[in-house]
Design a protein around this motif. Structure first.
Motif, mmCIF file in Angstrom:
data_model
loop_
_atom_site.group_PDB
_atom_site.id
_atom_site.type_symbol
_atom_site.label_atom_id
_atom_site.label_comp_id
_atom_site.label_asym_id
_atom_site.label_seq_id
_atom_site.Cartn_x
_atom_site.Cartn_y
_atom_site.Cartn_z
ATOM 1 N N SER A 57 0.527 -1.335 0.426
ATOM 2 C CA SER A 57 0.126 -0.532 0.407
ATOM 3 C C SER A 57 1.019 1.318 -0.362
ATOM 4 N N ASN A 58 0.441 2.076 -0.457
ATOM 5 C CA ASN A 58 1.400 3.526 -0.625
ATOM 6 C C ASN A 58 0.294 4.864 -0.130
ATOM 7 N N ASP A 59 -0.433 4.960 0.910
ATOM 8 C CA ASP A 59 -0.573 5.872 1.387
ATOM 9 C C ASP A 59 -0.024 7.131 1.315
ATOM 10 N N PRO A 60 -0.500 8.029 1.312
ATOM 11 C CA PRO A 60 0.327 9.284 1.970
ATOM 12 C C PRO A 60 0.559 9.417 3.349
ATOM 13 N N ILE A 61 1.455 9.666 4.162
ATOM 14 C CA ILE A 61 1.572 9.458 4.734
ATOM 15 C C ILE A 61 2.039 11.233 5.827
ATOM 16 N N THR A 62 1.707 12.332 7.163
ATOM 17 C CA THR A 62 2.156 12.832 7.407
ATOM 18 C C THR A 62 3.099 12.618 8.762
ATOM 19 N N PHE A 63 3.568 13.206 9.581
ATOM 20 C CA PHE A 63 4.101 13.114 10.653
ATOM 21 C C PHE A 63 3.776 14.652 11.941
ATOM 22 N N ASN A 64 3.825 14.534 13.042
ATOM 23 C CA ASN A 64 3.848 15.986 14.087
ATOM 24 C C ASN A 64 4.222 15.406 15.155
ATOM 25 N N THR A 65 5.073 16.544 15.053
ATOM 26 C CA THR A 65 6.178 15.942 16.342
ATOM 27 C C THR A 65 6.527 17.265 17.456
ATOM 28 N N ASN A 66 6.172 17.289 18.590
ATOM 29 C CA ASN A 66 6.051 17.727 19.944
ATOM 30 C C ASN A 66 6.685 16.997 20.516
ATOM 31 N N LEU A 67 7.342 17.990 21.408
ATOM 32 C CA LEU A 67 7.925 17.988 22.899
ATOM 33 C C LEU A 67 6.501 17.657 23.827
ATOM 34 N N MET A 68 6.780 16.099 24.743
ATOM 35 C CA MET A 68 5.444 16.276 25.846
ATOM 36 C C MET A 68 5.235 17.303 26.224
ATOM 37 N N GLY A 69 3.474 17.772 25.846
ATOM 38 C CA GLY A 69 2.893 18.802 27.428
ATOM 39 C C GLY A 69 3.144 19.923 26.466
ATOM 40 N N TYR A 70 3.749 20.086 25.072
ATOM 41 C CA TYR A 70 4.022 21.668 24.772
ATOM 42 C C TYR A 70 3.971 21.547 23.014
ATOM 43 N N PRO A 71 3.327 22.687 22.947
ATOM 44 C CA PRO A 71 2.944 22.633 21.084
ATOM 45 C C PRO A 71 4.031 21.998 19.959
ATOM 46 N N ASP A 72 5.377 22.662 20.179
ATOM 47 C CA ASP A 72 7.002 22.264 19.745
ATOM 48 C C ASP A 72 7.813 21.409 20.597
ATOM 49 N N ARG A 73 8.167 21.378 19.368
ATOM 50 C CA ARG A 73 9.650 20.921 20.085
ATOM 51 C C ARG A 73 10.763 20.783 20.862
ATOM 52 N N PRO A 74 11.885 20.706 20.802
ATOM 53 C CA PRO A 74 12.674 21.643 21.941
ATOM 54 C C PRO A 74 13.447 22.680 20.683
#
Length: 436
Positions: A57-74
């Motif tokens: 299968s070749n479904d389009p997949i995107t990712f979202n990453t964030n620091l736990m408890g915060y809206p963004d990454r370090p």
């Protein structure tokens, strides 16, 4: 890849998700490049309907990453995914402030076809490095690479191997990778397979080689100021795979850096330490602002009212009026002005309706001799649209026809206007014509 290159490359941490549905623990070192690949193939099995063995299968997949408890990454961690059909990559250089503190990154995968989601946690345990930071650091700008291409393990390993052949250090680590767009670069045009460019910083434990210092020569500095490529002897070791802009290379020797800390000497312009801030107490007396409100609102209102009354007196009470104006104007000027107004009104009425009777301004109102009122030649219901351009002569009450002899002996009739003076016809013109 040579064994030396492989050993150097192992210092850079690369991790992949395992097939176990549990949190993943990684142990990067402070000051060393950290790269973590988010594989789409792993998350494809997380979304229903679950694929059968051997089914692709070749479904389009995107990712979202964030620091736990915060809206963004370090701040030190970046993420990139070029398209929904490519893998995502987390990369960055951990700082020494986060050593010993576990950093939990929440990774959420989105299936853009079925809108299903899957979430996993990545626990980053930052370890302290033996020598941090490395005393000699060099930053290269590679023009023919994008950041996701440079983050590939094979490409980065080849670059570190080329640098090690030129520099000849005992220890060589990749410190950080930054896209040229994050440094204020422009997005390249989609022609000729142009790339964004990437900055790669590496560190070593020995001084810079003579080849790397060639860019500091006055001749090469002059060529860089003229936007020409400098002459670097070791460029051929990179040219086969990496196009390096040697004018943008940065060499940092941390052993010669002088501390910029200066003790603050108090003197003129520096306020003494006043201690902690003490807010006012709650027992302050309330202040009445009613008087201030009246002064602020009433005074401008009174001034505006006085100005309004003065203007009203000038505009209304000081007018002379139309009657006084007409009394001071000569009668001949008033008659002339009145005739102009009547003619203007008549022309405006004519422009609205072309079928009305002939305008009164084109007809004689008074007889030129007797002064009597002459009725119009046409009545109001006369159809002027059917009137010929050249009217035939008719025997009007004040017209006289006389015969005239032509050269051939024939006679023709000529019409003259007949005038009366005090009721007596004027026959002088007729007598002169008959005597011819």
């Amino acid at each position: 890849m040579s064994p030396a290159t492989t050993g150097t490359f192992l210092l850079t941490v690369y991790t992949l998700f395992s097939k176990v549905h549990a949190d993943r623990n990684v142990y990067p070192s402070a000051g060393v490049l950290f790269v973590h690949v988010l594989e789409r193939e792993y998350f494809k099995g997380e979304f229903p309907p679950y694929p059968k063995p051997g089914e692709v299968s070749n479904d389009p997949i995107t990712f979202n990453t964030n620091l736990m408890g915060y809206p963004d990454r370090p701040g030190w961690l970046r993420y990139i995914q070029r398209t929904p059909y490519s893998d995502g990559v987390l990369y960055g250089s951990p700082t020494a402030e986060n050593v010993g503190k576990p950093t939990i990154i929440e990774i959420t995968a989105y299936n853009r076809r079925t809108f299903e989601t899957a979430r996993h946690n990545l626990i980053i345990n930052i370890m302290s490095a033996e020598e941090f930071p490395l005393p000699y650091q060099a930053e290269f700008f590679i023009k023919n690479m994008n950041v996701e291409e440079m983050l590939a393990s094979e490409v980065l390993g080849d670059f570190l191997g080329a640098v090690k052949n030129v520099w000849q250090p005992e220890r060589l680590n990749a410190i950080n990778i930054t896209s040229a767009l994050d440094r204020g670069g422009r997005v390249p045009l989609p022609i000729n397979d142009m790339k964004e460019g990437v900055y790669v910083m590496v560190g070593a434990d020995v001084a810079f080689s003579s080849c790397l210092r060639e860019v500091e020569n006055p001749q090469n500095q002059l060529r860089c100021s003229q936007e020409m490529e400098p002459v670097i002897t070791c460029d051929k070791k990179f040219r086969t795979q990496f196009h390096i802009d040697w004018c943008k290379i940065s060499l940092v020797d941390k052993t010669k850096q002088v501390s910029t800390y200066h003790e603050v000497v108090r003197g003129e312009g520096i306020l003494p330490d006043g201690g902690e801030y003490k807010p006012p107490s709650e027992s302050l007396k309330s202040r009445d602002y009613y008087t201030d409100f009246l002064v602020t609102l009433a005074v401008p209102s009174a001034v505006a009212l006085v100005l309004f009354l003065i203007l009203a007196y000038i505009m209304c009470c000081r007018r002379e009026g139309v009657e006084k104006r007409n009394m001071q104007t000569p009668d001949i000027q008033l008659v002339h002005h009145s005739s102009i107004q009547k003619s203007t009104k008549e022309l405006r009425d004519m422009s609205k309706n072309r079928e009305i009777a002939w305008p009164l301004s084109t007809l004689p109102v008074f007889h030129p001799v007797t002064g009597e009122i002459i009725p119009p030649l046409h009545t109001d219901n006369y159809d002027s649209t059917n009137m010929p351009l050249m009217q035939t002569q008719q025997n009007l009450p004040h017209q006289t026809q006389i015969p005239q002899q032509q050269t051939t002996g024939d006679f023709r009739l000529t019409t003259f206007q007949r005038f009366e003076v005090n009721g007596i016809p004027e026959e002088r013109k007729l007598t002169e014509a008959m005597s011819l």
